[in-house]
Design a protein around this motif. Structure first.
Motif, mmCIF file in Angstrom:
data_model
loop_
_atom_site.group_PDB
_atom_site.id
_atom_site.type_symbol
_atom_site.label_atom_id
_atom_site.label_comp_id
_atom_site.label_asym_id
_atom_site.label_seq_id
_atom_site.Cartn_x
_atom_site.Cartn_y
_atom_site.Cartn_z
ATOM 1 N N ALA A 153 -6.734 -13.777 -12.344
ATOM 2 C CA ALA A 153 -6.505 -12.891 -11.203
ATOM 3 C C ALA A 153 -7.781 -12.229 -10.668
ATOM 4 C CB ALA A 153 -5.501 -11.803 -11.579
ATOM 5 N N LEU A 154 -8.735 -11.923 -11.546
ATOM 6 C CA LEU A 154 -9.922 -11.157 -11.148
ATOM 7 C C LEU A 154 -10.733 -11.764 -10.002
ATOM 8 C CD1 LEU A 154 -11.533 -9.494 -14.283
ATOM 9 C CD2 LEU A 154 -10.866 -8.407 -12.153
ATOM 10 N N PRO A 155 -11.091 -13.038 -10.033
ATOM 11 C CA PRO A 155 -11.934 -13.566 -8.954
ATOM 12 C C PRO A 155 -11.327 -13.389 -7.558
ATOM 13 C CG PRO A 155 -11.894 -15.109 -10.781
ATOM 14 C CD PRO A 155 -10.866 -14.057 -11.076
ATOM 15 N N GLY A 156 -10.069 -13.734 -7.414
ATOM 16 C CA GLY A 156 -9.407 -13.572 -6.111
ATOM 17 C C GLY A 156 -9.236 -12.115 -5.731
ATOM 18 N N PHE A 157 -8.949 -11.289 -6.712
ATOM 19 C CA PHE A 157 -8.761 -9.863 -6.466
ATOM 20 C C PHE A 157 -10.044 -9.211 -5.953
ATOM 21 C CE2 PHE A 157 -9.244 -5.545 -8.249
ATOM 22 C CZ PHE A 157 -8.265 -4.898 -7.514
ATOM 23 N N LEU A 158 -11.168 -9.595 -6.514
ATOM 24 C CA LEU A 158 -12.437 -8.959 -6.157
ATOM 25 C C LEU A 158 -12.992 -9.412 -4.812
ATOM 26 C CD1 LEU A 158 -14.136 -8.904 -9.664
ATOM 27 C CD2 LEU A 158 -13.088 -6.992 -8.436
ATOM 28 N N LYS A 159 -12.481 -10.488 -4.271
ATOM 29 C CA LYS A 159 -12.936 -10.932 -2.948
ATOM 30 C C LYS A 159 -12.502 -9.912 -1.906
ATOM 31 C CE LYS A 159 -12.933 -15.866 -3.727
ATOM 32 N NZ LYS A 159 -12.291 -17.150 -3.408
ATOM 33 N N THR A 160 -13.408 -9.612 -1.004
ATOM 34 C CA THR A 160 -13.078 -8.671 0.055
ATOM 35 C C THR A 160 -12.230 -9.383 1.093
ATOM 36 O OG1 THR A 160 -15.119 -7.455 -0.297
ATOM 37 C CG2 THR A 160 -14.022 -7.134 1.817
ATOM 38 N N GLY A 161 -11.133 -8.786 1.416
ATOM 39 C CA GLY A 161 -10.238 -9.329 2.438
ATOM 40 C C GLY A 161 -10.011 -8.288 3.513
ATOM 41 N N GLU A 162 -8.978 -8.489 4.270
ATOM 42 C CA GLU A 162 -8.663 -7.535 5.335
ATOM 43 C C GLU A 162 -7.926 -6.308 4.809
ATOM 44 O OE1 GLU A 162 -6.636 -9.360 8.605
ATOM 45 O OE2 GLU A 162 -8.016 -11.055 8.635
ATOM 46 N N ARG A 163 -7.293 -6.461 3.639
ATOM 47 C CA ARG A 163 -6.501 -5.355 3.095
ATOM 48 C C ARG A 163 -7.028 -4.922 1.736
ATOM 49 N NH1 ARG A 163 -0.348 -7.278 3.688
ATOM 50 N NH2 ARG A 163 -0.925 -8.023 1.642
ATOM 51 N N PRO A 164 -6.821 -3.651 1.388
ATOM 52 C CA PRO A 164 -7.200 -3.180 0.053
ATOM 53 C C PRO A 164 -6.306 -3.834 -0.995
ATOM 54 C CG PRO A 164 -5.981 -1.483 1.220
ATOM 55 C CD PRO A 164 -6.206 -2.605 2.195
ATOM 56 N N GLY A 165 -6.670 -3.686 -2.262
ATOM 57 C CA GLY A 165 -5.874 -4.328 -3.304
ATOM 58 C C GLY A 165 -5.768 -3.518 -4.577
ATOM 59 N N VAL A 166 -4.688 -3.783 -5.296
ATOM 60 C CA VAL A 166 -4.455 -3.196 -6.610
ATOM 61 C C VAL A 166 -4.224 -4.341 -7.590
ATOM 62 C CG1 VAL A 166 -2.826 -1.853 -8.021
ATOM 63 C CG2 VAL A 166 -3.477 -1.030 -5.760
ATOM 64 N N LEU A 167 -4.930 -4.291 -8.701
ATOM 65 C CA LEU A 167 -4.688 -5.218 -9.807
ATOM 66 C C LEU A 167 -4.119 -4.375 -10.941
ATOM 67 C CD1 LEU A 167 -4.830 -7.866 -11.381
ATOM 68 C CD2 LEU A 167 -7.228 -7.361 -11.863
ATOM 69 N N GLU A 168 -2.864 -4.604 -11.252
ATOM 70 C CA GLU A 168 -2.196 -3.847 -12.305
ATOM 71 C C GLU A 168 -2.283 -4.646 -13.602
ATOM 72 O OE1 GLU A 168 1.809 -1.178 -12.811
ATOM 73 O OE2 GLU A 168 1.907 -2.868 -11.428
ATOM 74 N N VAL A 169 -2.917 -4.040 -14.602
ATOM 75 C CA VAL A 169 -3.105 -4.681 -15.899
ATOM 76 C C VAL A 169 -2.188 -3.982 -16.895
ATOM 77 C CG1 VAL A 169 -4.759 -5.259 -17.706
ATOM 78 C CG2 VAL A 169 -5.508 -5.196 -15.310
ATOM 79 N N PHE A 170 -1.227 -4.734 -17.398
ATOM 80 C CA PHE A 170 -0.274 -4.191 -18.358
ATOM 81 C C PHE A 170 -0.857 -4.300 -19.763
ATOM 82 C CE2 PHE A 170 2.188 -5.259 -14.667
ATOM 83 C CZ PHE A 170 3.091 -4.205 -14.560
ATOM 84 N N THR A 171 -0.865 -3.181 -20.482
ATOM 85 C CA THR A 171 -1.429 -3.145 -21.827
ATOM 86 C C THR A 171 -0.416 -2.584 -22.820
ATOM 87 O OG1 THR A 171 -2.361 -0.930 -21.570
ATOM 88 C CG2 THR A 171 -3.760 -2.775 -20.915
ATOM 89 N N ASP A 172 -0.624 -2.869 -24.066
ATOM 90 C CA ASP A 172 0.222 -2.355 -25.135
ATOM 91 C C ASP A 172 -0.081 -0.870 -25.334
ATOM 92 O OD1 ASP A 172 0.351 -1.710 -28.264
ATOM 93 O OD2 ASP A 172 1.861 -3.238 -27.785
ATOM 94 N N ASN A 173 0.954 -0.053 -25.414
ATOM 95 C CA ASN A 173 0.736 1.394 -25.477
ATOM 96 C C ASN A 173 0.151 1.881 -26.802
ATOM 97 O OD1 ASN A 173 3.206 0.902 -26.823
ATOM 98 N ND2 ASN A 173 3.899 2.982 -26.440
ATOM 99 N N ILE A 174 0.191 1.070 -27.846
ATOM 100 C CA ILE A 174 -0.410 1.461 -29.124
ATOM 101 C C ILE A 174 -1.825 0.891 -29.238
ATOM 102 C CG2 ILE A 174 -0.200 1.349 -31.639
ATOM 103 C CD1 ILE A 174 1.956 3.079 -30.227
#
Length: 110
Positions: free
Chosen positions: A67-88
């Motif tokens: 997901a990171l490479p596409g997410f970091l490309k500048t586009g016309e709209r802002p972006g959020v990358l949600e990374v789900f992690t284990d709470n412990i």
């Protein structure tokens, strides 16, 4: 409406309140989960949709790497990358990272 395409947010979703697992005091308390954490099963997908923000998610290292490479490309709209992690595991990993940064910065000379 004022956010540009180069505005990116990486959101670490550990299901709420894990900051208290890295702070001395609450992290050593047996009632941290009951009284300090705000457990939730929410995600940012529909919030992003509502505001016209691109959304991507990752639930493991493989998805994050994809997901990171596409997410970091500048586009016309802002972006959020949600990374789900284990709470412990997440707070332990963050503490280890802080220790790593201390070691790195202690070797830097002004």
């Amino acid at each position: 409406k004022y956010l540009k395409g180069n505005f990116k947010i990486i959101l670490v979703n550990n299901k709420g309140g894990n900051i208290f697992r890295i702070i001395d005091g609450p992290s050593e308390n047996t009632v941290t989960e009951t009284f300090f954490e705000a457990k939730q099963d929410l995600h940012a997908k529909y919030l992003c949709k509502q505001f016209g923000v691109n959304y991507a998610k990752a639930t493991d290292e493989k998805e994050l790497a994809e997901a990171l490479p596409g997410f970091l490309k500048t586009g016309e709209r802002p972006g959020v990358l949600e990374v789900f992690t284990d709470n412990i595991v997440s707070p332990k990993t963050l503490k280890e990272y802080f220790e790593y940064l201390k070691l790195q910065t202690s070797n830097v000379k002004p």
